[in-house]
Design an enzyme around this catalytic site. Structure first.
Site, PDB file in Angstrom:
ATOM      1  N   THR A 135       0.857  -1.189   0.000  1.00 39.67           N
ATOM      2  CA  THR A 135       0.000   0.000   0.000  1.00 39.67           C
ATOM      3  C   THR A 135       0.892   1.239   0.000  1.00 39.67           C
ATOM      4  O   THR A 135       0.689   2.178  -0.784  1.00 39.67           O
ATOM      5  CB  THR A 135      -0.946  -0.008   1.223  1.00 39.67           C
ATOM      6  N   GLN A 160       0.954  -9.702  -6.355  1.00 37.88           N
ATOM      7  CA  GLN A 160       0.473 -11.086  -6.523  1.00 37.88           C
ATOM      8  C   GLN A 160       1.334 -11.874  -7.503  1.00 37.88           C
ATOM      9  O   GLN A 160       1.149 -13.077  -7.660  1.00 37.88           O
ATOM     10  CB  GLN A 160      -0.990 -11.093  -6.984  1.00 37.88           C
ATOM     11  N   THR A 193      13.114   5.218  10.867  1.00 40.99           N
ATOM     12  CA  THR A 193      14.029   4.116  11.187  1.00 40.99           C
ATOM     13  C   THR A 193      13.538   2.844  10.510  1.00 40.99           C
ATOM     14  O   THR A 193      12.361   2.501  10.611  1.00 40.99           O
ATOM     15  CB  THR A 193      14.094   3.912  12.714  1.00 40.99           C
ATOM     16  N   CYS A 197      -9.007  -7.896   0.718  1.00 37.80           N
ATOM     17  CA  CYS A 197      -8.611  -6.512   0.973  1.00 37.80           C
ATOM     18  C   CYS A 197      -9.771  -5.552   0.794  1.00 37.80           C
ATOM     19  O   CYS A 197      -9.793  -4.489   1.360  1.00 37.80           O
ATOM     20  CB  CYS A 197      -7.500  -6.082   0.031  1.00 37.80           C
TER      21      CYS A 197
END
Ligand code: PMP
Length: 384
Positions: A71, A180, A238, A326
């Site tokens: 994403t 995918q 980080t 999703c």
């Protein structure tokens, strides 16, 4: 008994991945930006993961940026790409089949004044290449088309798409969501002329919340996150060192599985489909085996809402997905299936089975036997 046929939603991490992550998190916990030994140890894990990934996708190490998953990679490629090309134009192209993490950024950009072309797809879900040729313009700055669709497993002709774009104008950015595809079909950004390519670790037995974006050497994008300037100022924050090390391990292992077992997985898919053909009113969506990723089967079961069938299978310990996991918490129908021409009713009766390299024929048999029992029974309860 537990049969997990929802590997396109996420996969179970390899035990070796968890071991690596635990070891790194507990022992090499330094901040990779620190100048002392603990920092260097942490940085070495990042370097090692980069080496593994670069060798798997045949790119340079400096072309990899670590992210929190696809994403973020998709958002970074799209928003970062168009922002860097602000002066070149405001026309962007994508397909009607993209994952929400591509589709929504395009819709946002449309609201912000970008001109967006959504390329239509055929019945199999394959992008219309002639429409792509017709859509390219002088002010086109970015094209984003996924490699393998998450709901149907169809493989988009990304190589041809890359060629068409670059023949028209070398400077247009080509972004590919390869989430995918990675580990199931060949993913080599250079071979498909991709400038930007997104991958997520939890789809191939790596940890959740970790992924990367390939950015071709020479391609400039603006960062989404400003801050400490980590990763060549492209992605401040980080680094998730255990996650990155775990992803490196998963890439190493999945490359081996792909080399050794991809034909087996293809055969398993065909085997499962032939089992489904014995059930009346079941249609497999997508194309022939040459344009399908071996890990996904999308099937429409006439007259039964996918959610009903999903829970009936769950009762038997079989886990599948309705449409795509999703987007299944969102109201409305799958725009992927409707873009392929399925009716609303058919889209609402579509189930996704998705395999991993450890899925077996025995599991496939148990699943088709369960369907043979459930489908006629559930149909009796459906009011016409
Ligand atoms: N693109 C595709 C094609 C996907 O299947 C997914 C995961 N469902 C994503 C992007 C988003 O990946 P992540 O979960 O890493 O944010």
């Amino acid at each position: 008994m537990e049969i997990y046929f929802d590997n396109a939603a996420t996969t179970r991490p390899f035990p070796e991945v968890m071991e690596e992550m635990t070891k790194v998190a507990l022992n090499d916990y330094g901040n990779p930006s620190s100048k002392h030994m603990k920092g260097v140890e942490a940085e070495n894990h990042i370097r090692r993961a980069k080496e593994i990934i670069a060798s798997a996708v045949k790119c340079k190490e400096k072309e990899i940026v670590f992210t929190s998953g696809a994403t973020e990679s998709n958002n970074m490629a799209i928003f970062g790409g168009v922002r860097a090309k602000k002066r070149a134009g405001k026309h962007i192209i994508t397909s009607a089949m993209e994952h929400p993490s591509v589709r929504e950024p395009f819709l946002r950009l449309e609201q912000e004044g970008y001109d967006v072309t959504f390329l239509p797809v055929d019945k199999r879900g394959i992008v219309d290449l002639q429409e792509l040729r017709n859509s390219l313009r002088e002010d086109t700055v970015l094209v984003s088309v996924m490699h393998v669709n998450n709901e149907t497993g169809i493989i988009e002709p990304v190589k041809e798409i890359g060629e068409i774009i670059k023949e028209y104008n070398q400077d247009i950015y080509f972004h590919v969501d390869a989430v995918q595809a990675f580990g199931k079909v060949e993913v080599i950004p250079k071979n498909i002329k991709a400038d930007l390519l997104s991958v997520s670790a939890h789809k191939f037995h790596g940890p959740k919340g970790t992924g990367f974006l390939y950015i071709r050497d020479g391609v400039r994008i603006l960062p989404l996150l400003e801050g400490g300037g980590q990763q060549n100022k492209l992605r401040s924050g980080t680094e998730n060192v255990p996650g990155i090390a775990g992803m490196g391990k998963a890439v190493e292992m999945i490359a081996r599985e792909y080399a050794e077992k991809k034909e087996e997985l293809k055969a398993l898919r065909e085997y499962f489909i032939s089992g489904l053909s014995g059930i009346e009113g079941v249609t497999v969506n997508g194309g022939g085996p040459d344009v399908q990723s071996p890990h996904i089967v999308s099937a429409t079961v006439d007259g039964i809402r996918s959610e009903v069938l999903l829970h009936a299978l769950e009762e038997k310990g079989i886990f599948v997905s309705s449409g795509s996991a999703c987007s299944s918490n969102k109201p409305g129908l799958s725009f992927v299936l409707t873009a392929m021409g399925l009716s609303g009713e058919a889209a609402d009766s579509t189930i996704r089975f998705s395999f991993s390299y450890s899925s077996t024929k025995e599991e496939a048999d148990i699943c088709t036997d369960a369907l043979k029992e459930l489908v006629p029974t559930l149909r009796m309860f459906v009011r016409k």
